[in-house]
Design an enzyme around this catalytic site. Structure first.
Site, PDB file in Angstrom:
ATOM      1  N   ASN A  11     -12.631  33.129  33.174  1.00  0.00           N
ATOM      2  CA  ASN A  11     -12.182  31.876  32.553  1.00  0.00           C
ATOM      3  C   ASN A  11     -12.085  30.834  33.661  1.00  0.00           C
ATOM      4  O   ASN A  11     -11.157  30.858  34.456  1.00  0.00           O
ATOM      5  CB  ASN A  11     -10.815  32.099  31.891  1.00  0.00           C
ATOM      6  CG  ASN A  11     -10.215  30.810  31.375  1.00  0.00           C
ATOM      7  OD1 ASN A  11     -10.914  29.799  31.241  1.00  0.00           O
ATOM      8  ND2 ASN A  11      -8.919  30.832  31.079  1.00  0.00           N
ATOM      9  N   LYS A  13     -11.521  27.728  33.386  1.00  0.00           N
ATOM     10  CA  LYS A  13     -10.591  26.630  33.065  1.00  0.00           C
ATOM     11  C   LYS A  13     -11.281  25.292  33.344  1.00  0.00           C
ATOM     12  O   LYS A  13     -12.483  25.170  33.129  1.00  0.00           O
ATOM     13  CB  LYS A  13      -9.285  26.789  33.839  1.00  0.00           C
ATOM     14  CG  LYS A  13      -8.736  28.209  33.761  1.00  0.00           C
ATOM     15  CD  LYS A  13      -7.327  28.330  34.235  1.00  0.00           C
ATOM     16  CE  LYS A  13      -6.948  29.799  34.282  1.00  0.00           C
ATOM     17  NZ  LYS A  13      -5.516  30.012  34.248  1.00  0.00           N
ATOM     18  N   HIS A  96      -5.847  30.915  24.219  1.00  0.00           N
ATOM     19  CA  HIS A  96      -5.340  31.093  25.594  1.00  0.00           C
ATOM     20  C   HIS A  96      -3.951  30.478  25.688  1.00  0.00           C
ATOM     21  O   HIS A  96      -3.644  29.471  25.051  1.00  0.00           O
ATOM     22  CB  HIS A  96      -6.301  30.423  26.580  1.00  0.00           C
ATOM     23  CG  HIS A  96      -6.001  30.762  28.001  1.00  0.00           C
ATOM     24  ND1 HIS A  96      -5.025  30.110  28.730  1.00  0.00           N
ATOM     25  CD2 HIS A  96      -6.514  31.708  28.822  1.00  0.00           C
ATOM     26  CE1 HIS A  96      -4.978  30.625  29.943  1.00  0.00           C
ATOM     27  NE2 HIS A  96      -5.865  31.605  30.030  1.00  0.00           N
ATOM     28  N   GLU A  98      -2.636  28.677  27.840  1.00  0.00           N
ATOM     29  CA  GLU A  98      -2.589  27.250  28.226  1.00  0.00           C
ATOM     30  C   GLU A  98      -2.854  26.367  27.016  1.00  0.00           C
ATOM     31  O   GLU A  98      -2.307  25.269  26.908  1.00  0.00           O
ATOM     32  CB  GLU A  98      -3.591  26.980  29.372  1.00  0.00           C
ATOM     33  CG  GLU A  98      -3.047  27.518  30.691  1.00  0.00           C
ATOM     34  CD  GLU A  98      -4.088  27.976  31.690  1.00  0.00           C
ATOM     35  OE1 GLU A  98      -5.269  27.590  31.582  1.00  0.00           O
ATOM     36  OE2 GLU A  98      -3.719  28.758  32.594  1.00  0.00           O
ATOM     37  N   GLU A 164      -2.527  38.830  27.844  1.00  0.00           N
ATOM     38  CA  GLU A 164      -2.258  38.016  29.027  1.00  0.00           C
ATOM     39  C   GLU A 164      -0.785  37.617  29.050  1.00  0.00           C
ATOM     40  O   GLU A 164      -0.410  36.611  28.439  1.00  0.00           O
ATOM     41  CB  GLU A 164      -3.121  36.755  29.000  1.00  0.00           C
ATOM     42  CG  GLU A 164      -4.601  37.032  28.997  1.00  0.00           C
ATOM     43  CD  GLU A 164      -5.365  35.887  29.648  1.00  0.00           C
ATOM     44  OE1 GLU A 164      -6.044  36.139  30.648  1.00  0.00           O
ATOM     45  OE2 GLU A 164      -5.245  34.750  29.182  1.00  0.00           O
ATOM     46  N   GLY A 170      -1.977  32.908  36.678  1.00  0.00           N
ATOM     47  CA  GLY A 170      -2.013  31.929  37.763  1.00  0.00           C
ATOM     48  C   GLY A 170      -0.795  31.954  38.672  1.00  0.00           C
ATOM     49  O   GLY A 170      -0.589  31.052  39.475  1.00  0.00           O
ATOM     50  N   SER A 210      -3.515  37.221  36.875  1.00  0.00           N
ATOM     51  CA  SER A 210      -3.605  37.475  38.319  1.00  0.00           C
ATOM     52  C   SER A 210      -4.292  38.796  38.639  1.00  0.00           C
ATOM     53  O   SER A 210      -3.881  39.503  39.563  1.00  0.00           O
ATOM     54  CB  SER A 210      -2.217  37.405  38.965  1.00  0.00           C
ATOM     55  OG  SER A 210      -1.652  36.117  38.781  1.00  0.00           O
TER      56      SER A 210
HETATM   57  C1  PEP Z   1      -6.479  33.269  32.716  1.00  0.00           C
HETATM   58  O1  PEP Z   1      -6.504  32.059  32.861  1.00  0.00           O
HETATM   59  O2  PEP Z   1      -6.853  33.763  31.649  1.00  0.00           O
HETATM   60  C2  PEP Z   1      -5.993  34.093  33.826  1.00  0.00           C
HETATM   61  C3  PEP Z   1      -5.810  35.370  33.631  1.00  0.00           C
HETATM   62  O3  PEP Z   1      -5.766  33.447  35.022  1.00  0.00           O
HETATM   63  P1  PEP Z   1      -5.422  34.134  36.445  1.00  0.00           P
HETATM   64  O4  PEP Z   1      -6.362  35.277  36.629  1.00  0.00           O
HETATM   65  O5  PEP Z   1      -5.654  33.040  37.440  1.00  0.00           O
HETATM   66  O6  PEP Z   1      -4.016  34.570  36.376  1.00  0.00           O
END
Ligand code: PEP
Length: 254
Positions: A11, A13, A96, A98, A164, A170, A210
């Site tokens: 992803n 973003k 997601h 976000e 997630e 993040g 992460s």
């Molecule tokens: C994501 O944005 O779906 C995500 C898992 O981000 P990160 O790996 O940076 O935590």
């Protein structure tokens, strides 16, 4: 036990303009990723046509990060599923965190987007996960229950679920293997209710939050974790490639 083919999805973003997308995709293509892993990249909308040109004929799949539920109309700033298909995307991330926390996405709107995407012919990566407050107050399963409750009308054959935990996205914090396996097992039990045991056993559930080369094996080797949805580490060729290799090794039972 059902053998599920791992997926590693990136992803991106709101990162990578068109030129930076070309560089990154060309670097990925040079890696010759294992045939045992489905690799998907999800760049921003503006980079999709260019990325599509580059990945066509390769084993790398292409996805968008959102779509609307209507085919056309007065929906300023939205993109229809058929528009994504037209430019070569075959996947879309829906729901997601976000989108949920920053742009008002609800379980209902996420489900509408996912249904429309599947109806148009896109495969959906459907994201769920609890916030830190919700985890600390013991509401994780309740939240996952509500987030999955709207998924009953989706087609399990064109669906991948991404667990997630919002507190891990993040932040550099990662769910422990126990926390991840517990949540994934719960999600699979929910999918079983909607789609039956056979379909649920074949459905892939990704971990996101992460994931990095250093923790990828511990997570992907869990019985109910079938790969990862990767944010930050998907923008770095070495990190993303190392995670894909970790998934390939797990698939090979190494
Ligand atoms: C994501 O944005 O779906 C995500 C898992 O981000 P990160 O790996 O940076 O935590």
């Amino acid at each position: 036990m059902t053998q599920r083919r791992p997926i590693i999805a990136g992803n991106w973003k709101m990162h990578q303009n068109v030129a930076a997308t070309s560089d990154l995709v060309e670097n990925f293509l040079a890696q010759n990723y294992s045939e045992e892993v489905d690799v998907v990249i999800c760049p921003p909308f503006t980079s999709l046509p260019n990325a599509a040109m580059l990945v066509t004929g390769s084993s790398i799949g292409l996805g968008a990060q959102n779509c609307h539920w209507e085919e056309k109309g007065a929906f300023t700033g939205e993109v229809a599923p058929s528009m994504l298909l037209e430019i070569g995307a075959s996947w879309v991330i829906i729901g997601h965190s976000e989108r949920r926390t920053l742009f008002g996405e609800t379980n209902d709107t996420a489900a509408r987007r996912a249904q429309a995407a599947q109806k148009a012919g896109l495969k959906v990566i459907y994201c769920v996960g609890e916030t830190l407050d919700q985890r600390e107050s013991g509401e994780t399963f309740e939240v996952l229950r509500a987030q999955t409750g709207v998924m009953a009308d989706l087609d399990p054959n064109h669906l991948v679920v991404a667990y997630e935990p919002v507190w891990a996205i993040g932040t550099g914090l990662t769910a422990t293997p126990d926390q991840a396996q517990e949540a994934h097992l719960y999600l699979r039990s929910r999918l079983e209710i909607f789609f039956g045991p056979e379909a649920a056993a074949g459905l892939r559930i990704l971990y996101g939050g992460s994931m990095k080369p250093a923790n990828a094996v511990d997570l992907i080797s869990l019985p109910d974790v079938d790969g990862g949805l990767i944010g930050g580490a998907s923008l770095d060729v070495d990190s993303f490639s190392a995670i894909i290799r970790a998934a390939a090794n797990c698939a090979a039972g190494e």
